[in-house]
Design a protein around this motif. Structure first.
Motif, PDB file in Angstrom:
ATOM      1  N   LYS A  75       0.836  -1.203   0.000  1.00 35.84           N
ATOM      2  CA  LYS A  75       0.000   0.000   0.000  1.00 35.84           C
ATOM      3  C   LYS A  75       0.872   1.255   0.000  1.00 35.84           C
ATOM      4  O   LYS A  75       0.584   2.220  -0.707  1.00 35.84           O
ATOM      5  CB  LYS A  75      -0.928   0.003   1.203  1.00 35.84           C
ATOM      6  N   GLN A  76       1.933   1.220   0.779  1.00 41.19           N
ATOM      7  CA  GLN A  76       2.860   2.351   0.822  1.00 41.19           C
ATOM      8  C   GLN A  76       3.451   2.591  -0.575  1.00 41.19           C
ATOM      9  O   GLN A  76       3.534   3.723  -1.045  1.00 41.19           O
ATOM     10  CB  GLN A  76       3.975   1.995   1.809  1.00 41.19           C
ATOM     11  N   TYR A  77       3.849   1.500  -1.216  1.00 38.78           N
ATOM     12  CA  TYR A  77       4.417   1.594  -2.557  1.00 38.78           C
ATOM     13  C   TYR A  77       3.366   2.114  -3.545  1.00 38.78           C
ATOM     14  O   TYR A  77       3.650   2.997  -4.355  1.00 38.78           O
ATOM     15  CB  TYR A  77       4.938   0.227  -2.993  1.00 38.78           C
ATOM     16  N   ALA A  78       2.153   1.575  -3.467  1.00 39.33           N
ATOM     17  CA  ALA A  78       1.080   2.003  -4.371  1.00 39.33           C
ATOM     18  C   ALA A  78       0.714   3.463  -4.139  1.00 39.33           C
ATOM     19  O   ALA A  78       0.471   4.206  -5.098  1.00 39.33           O
ATOM     20  CB  ALA A  78      -0.151   1.115  -4.193  1.00 39.33           C
ATOM     21  N   ASP A  79       0.687   3.894  -2.878  1.00 38.68           N
ATOM     22  CA  ASP A  79       0.390   5.301  -2.579  1.00 38.68           C
ATOM     23  C   ASP A  79       1.468   6.222  -3.148  1.00 38.68           C
ATOM     24  O   ASP A  79       1.165   7.283  -3.702  1.00 38.68           O
ATOM     25  CB  ASP A  79       0.263   5.516  -1.068  1.00 38.68           C
ATOM     26  N   ALA A  80       2.733   5.815  -3.005  1.00 37.90           N
ATOM     27  CA  ALA A  80       3.828   6.620  -3.557  1.00 37.90           C
ATOM     28  C   ALA A  80       3.730   6.687  -5.077  1.00 37.90           C
ATOM     29  O   ALA A  80       3.934   7.748  -5.676  1.00 37.90           O
ATOM     30  CB  ALA A  80       5.174   6.041  -3.125  1.00 37.90           C
ATOM     31  N   ALA A 118       2.303   9.728  -9.964  1.00 33.21           N
ATOM     32  CA  ALA A 118       1.505   9.851 -11.186  1.00 33.21           C
ATOM     33  C   ALA A 118       0.662  11.127 -11.158  1.00 33.21           C
ATOM     34  O   ALA A 118       0.520  11.804 -12.183  1.00 33.21           O
ATOM     35  CB  ALA A 118       0.608   8.622 -11.355  1.00 33.21           C
ATOM     36  N   ARG A 119       0.118  11.458  -9.988  1.00 36.87           N
ATOM     37  CA  ARG A 119      -0.680  12.682  -9.861  1.00 36.87           C
ATOM     38  C   ARG A 119       0.182  13.913 -10.149  1.00 36.87           C
ATOM     39  O   ARG A 119      -0.208  14.814 -10.899  1.00 36.87           O
ATOM     40  CB  ARG A 119      -1.286  12.776  -8.458  1.00 36.87           C
ATOM     41  N   GLN A 120       1.380  13.954  -9.556  1.00 37.62           N
ATOM     42  CA  GLN A 120       2.270  15.097  -9.767  1.00 37.62           C
ATOM     43  C   GLN A 120       2.701  15.203 -11.226  1.00 37.62           C
ATOM     44  O   GLN A 120       2.730  16.306 -11.794  1.00 37.62           O
ATOM     45  CB  GLN A 120       3.509  14.978  -8.876  1.00 37.62           C
ATOM     46  N   LEU A 121       3.020  14.068 -11.835  1.00 33.81           N
ATOM     47  CA  LEU A 121       3.443  14.080 -13.234  1.00 33.81           C
ATOM     48  C   LEU A 121       2.304  14.537 -14.139  1.00 33.81           C
ATOM     49  O   LEU A 121       2.511  15.350 -15.046  1.00 33.81           O
ATOM     50  CB  LEU A 121       3.946  12.694 -13.654  1.00 33.81           C
TER      51      LEU A 121
END
Length: 186
Positions: A33-38, A43-46
């Motif tokens: 989950k930590q990896y998926a959240d990161a 992706a949001r920032q990009l």
């Protein structure tokens, strides 16, 4: 040591295996989950910065340098780059779960058999598989804590270096702009 299955041992090893499965599942879920959240935040920032760049291009304007630099930074630092530790952890956990569930099924089959034998092979197998699983869980927790501490220190060190470099550039630009506008002092 003389290995032998018993009803008490079957109950004990079942408890240990279920405990390891529960704890390992929570640890693996938390890590993934930590990896998926990161990855989602990246992706949001990009998407946000690419949207600004494309809007500028569509409007016939030159995209801002900081947006172009940020696209480069985000593309270079993508969380899916290389072979992420999340894949390794998921693969290891899948192999461990399969082994634990297989041993647990054998223990349950042994317990369900009327007049079951002492089955020293099953006693030894369940002991070593359970110990190995507990060792992996312990090692995983220690490695995760070590990596988190290490990456946290590295992140702060890089932030400090980047801030220092930005400060030096801004100071040099300021000094250059003021040196060209003011004449020599008599």
């Amino acid at each position: 040591m003389k290995w032998a299955m018993s009803d008490d041992y079957a109950a004990l090893i079942t408890t240990v295996i279920l405990f390891v499965l529960a704890v390992g599942t929570v640890q693996t879920y938390t890590f993934l989950k930590q990896y998926a959240d990161a990855a989602a935040e990246w992706a949001r920032q990009l998407a946000e910065v690419r949207s600004r760049v494309l809007s500028a291009i569509r409007a016939g304007d030159e995209p801002e340098n900081r947006d172009m630099e940020r696209v480069g930074e985000l593309t270079e630092d993508r969380p899916t780059k290389g072979f992420p530790p999340a894949y390794i952890a998921a693969g290891l956990w899948l192999a461990l779960c399969t082994t634990l569930v297989g041993v647990q099924a054998k223990v349950l089959l042994w317990a369900a058999t009327d007049g079951h034998s002492k089955d020293p092979h099953l006693a030894r197998l369940s002991f070593f598989v359970s110990c190995a699983a507990m060792g992996v869980l312990t090692a995983e927790g220690l490695v995760r804590a070590w990596l988190r501490g290490r990456s946290g220190l590295r992140r702060y060190a890089l932030d400090d270096e980047e801030d220092a470099a930005r400060y030096q550039r801004a100071l040099a630009d300021y000094q250059a702009s003021h040196a060209s506008t003011s004449g020599p002092v008599d």
